[in-house]
Write a protein that holds these residues in place. Sequence first.
Motif, PDB file in Angstrom:
ATOM      1  N   ASN A 145       0.803  -1.222   0.000  1.00 58.82           N
ATOM      2  CA  ASN A 145       0.000   0.000   0.000  1.00 58.82           C
ATOM      3  C   ASN A 145       0.837   1.274   0.000  1.00 58.82           C
ATOM      4  O   ASN A 145       0.531   2.239   0.705  1.00 58.82           O
ATOM      5  CB  ASN A 145      -0.973   0.007   1.183  1.00 58.82           C
ATOM      6  N   LEU A 154      -3.776   6.134  -5.053  1.00 55.89           N
ATOM      7  CA  LEU A 154      -3.441   4.984  -5.882  1.00 55.89           C
ATOM      8  C   LEU A 154      -2.205   4.332  -5.268  1.00 55.89           C
ATOM      9  O   LEU A 154      -1.248   5.021  -4.908  1.00 55.89           O
ATOM     10  CB  LEU A 154      -3.158   5.410  -7.319  1.00 55.89           C
ATOM     11  N   LEU A 174       0.652   0.824  -4.720  1.00 56.19           N
ATOM     12  CA  LEU A 174       1.372  -0.321  -5.268  1.00 56.19           C
ATOM     13  C   LEU A 174       1.983  -1.106  -4.125  1.00 56.19           C
ATOM     14  O   LEU A 174       2.172  -0.583  -3.019  1.00 56.19           O
ATOM     15  CB  LEU A 174       2.436   0.122  -6.274  1.00 56.19           C
ATOM     16  N   ILE A 200      -8.021  -7.615 -14.277  1.00 58.54           N
ATOM     17  CA  ILE A 200      -9.164  -7.256 -13.430  1.00 58.54           C
ATOM     18  C   ILE A 200     -10.071  -8.468 -13.260  1.00 58.54           C
ATOM     19  O   ILE A 200     -10.019  -9.414 -14.049  1.00 58.54           O
ATOM     20  CB  ILE A 200      -9.964  -6.080 -14.021  1.00 58.54           C
ATOM     21  N   VAL A 213      -9.068  -4.413  -9.745  1.00 54.14           N
ATOM     22  CA  VAL A 213      -7.711  -4.845 -10.062  1.00 54.14           C
ATOM     23  C   VAL A 213      -7.295  -5.980  -9.134  1.00 54.14           C
ATOM     24  O   VAL A 213      -7.387  -5.867  -7.912  1.00 54.14           O
ATOM     25  CB  VAL A 213      -6.721  -3.672  -9.935  1.00 54.14           C
ATOM     26  N   LYS A 214      -6.823  -7.071  -9.724  1.00 58.91           N
ATOM     27  CA  LYS A 214      -6.410  -8.242  -8.940  1.00 58.91           C
ATOM     28  C   LYS A 214      -4.933  -8.098  -8.551  1.00 58.91           C
ATOM     29  O   LYS A 214      -4.081  -8.871  -8.976  1.00 58.91           O
ATOM     30  CB  LYS A 214      -6.647  -9.518  -9.744  1.00 58.91           C
ATOM     31  N   ILE A 215      -4.670  -7.105  -7.705  1.00 62.69           N
ATOM     32  CA  ILE A 215      -3.294  -6.720  -7.447  1.00 62.69           C
ATOM     33  C   ILE A 215      -2.487  -7.801  -6.741  1.00 62.69           C
ATOM     34  O   ILE A 215      -1.270  -7.902  -6.918  1.00 62.69           O
ATOM     35  CB  ILE A 215      -3.253  -5.397  -6.641  1.00 62.69           C
ATOM     36  N   ASP A 216      -3.132  -8.660  -5.957  1.00 62.07           N
ATOM     37  CA  ASP A 216      -2.397  -9.667  -5.187  1.00 62.07           C
ATOM     38  C   ASP A 216      -2.506 -11.080  -5.747  1.00 62.07           C
ATOM     39  O   ASP A 216      -1.971 -12.022  -5.155  1.00 62.07           O
ATOM     40  CB  ASP A 216      -2.884  -9.677  -3.728  1.00 62.07           C
ATOM     41  N   SER A 272      -1.648  -0.963  -8.816  1.00 64.03           N
ATOM     42  CA  SER A 272      -3.088  -0.793  -9.018  1.00 64.03           C
ATOM     43  C   SER A 272      -3.318   0.396  -9.948  1.00 64.03           C
ATOM     44  O   SER A 272      -2.427   1.228 -10.139  1.00 64.03           O
ATOM     45  CB  SER A 272      -3.798  -0.555  -7.682  1.00 64.03           C
ATOM     46  N   TYR A 273      -4.513   0.468 -10.510  1.00 63.68           N
ATOM     47  CA  TYR A 273      -4.850   1.567 -11.411  1.00 63.68           C
ATOM     48  C   TYR A 273      -6.355   1.771 -11.386  1.00 63.68           C
ATOM     49  O   TYR A 273      -7.117   0.897 -10.959  1.00 63.68           O
ATOM     50  CB  TYR A 273      -4.364   1.282 -12.842  1.00 63.68           C
ATOM     51  N   ARG A 274      -6.791   2.946 -11.816  1.00 61.43           N
ATOM     52  CA  ARG A 274      -8.219   3.264 -11.814  1.00 61.43           C
ATOM     53  C   ARG A 274      -8.959   2.457 -12.879  1.00 61.43           C
ATOM     54  O   ARG A 274      -8.510   2.386 -14.026  1.00 61.43           O
ATOM     55  CB  ARG A 274      -8.434   4.751 -12.072  1.00 61.43           C
ATOM     56  N   THR A 275     -10.085   1.878 -12.508  1.00 56.92           N
ATOM     57  CA  THR A 275     -10.916   1.181 -13.491  1.00 56.92           C
ATOM     58  C   THR A 275     -12.267   1.877 -13.656  1.00 56.92           C
ATOM     59  O   THR A 275     -13.176   1.320 -14.269  1.00 56.92           O
ATOM     60  CB  THR A 275     -11.140  -0.284 -13.076  1.00 56.92           C
TER      61      THR A 275
END
Length: 259
Positions: free
Chosen positions: A23, A34, A36, A60, A66-69, A89-92
Amino acid sequence: MEQNSIINFNEPLVPRYPKIQTNLVYAFKDGCPLTLNLITPPIPPNVKAHFPLLIYVPDIDEHNMVKIDERFAQMLEIAKRGYAVALVSYRTTADVTAMVKDIHSATRFLLDHAFKYDLDPYRYLLFGEGLGGYLSSLSILDQGQQRSNDEDVRRSPLRYKGGLLLETSLTPHPFSGPFLSELLLQNSQKLPPILILNGTADHTLTDKQATELLTTIQARGSEVSLFNFEGATLSSDAFFTPYSLDFLFEFIKHSFTKK
């Protein structure tokens, strides 16, 4: 073991495990942070490291989150090989151009803080999966275009050394945006080395599309390879077996040494 006994250990004291920082806020946009997650290899005492960097752009889920993990365990394996990995991560809720801007902002945050996080600011590439592969491709194509950057591209230029595209989407479904092959045909700039990873049992990128993508990039005179993984789907671990990783690292090493 007997109770009340004393056991003395004389184990090695050098760090053994990657460092995980979660985070990390790389920007504030639309009133929201936002973030990372950053994984860096262990550093021996009194050693100053500058790790090459892989910027991982996730896919996603069915809710457009976002499937960051999702690939965290696999990225740990990459970090064990001496590479830093940032899961971005990014804005969707925005358009595709805004998503690309987020990736560029995350990259610049990492480069601007390279000394703090033990990163090499000259050796970095993108590793995108699914929609993340599409966005990574656009990020490479538009890294020098001001329209796709929130920051000033003249004062803070980007130079991605390569791109790994894992079952990359050719369109940004469910979002609207141009077809990737058309963009590649329209854009004439020189690309860094590209590696396409295709699972033959997955239809995010069909076998035919993977071959066409390879041919399109080759037609530009750019360096590109295609690895087909028999029976693999997008969620498969086949892309990250020890044998597969050996070939991925060969590509990564070549990308970082290519002039």
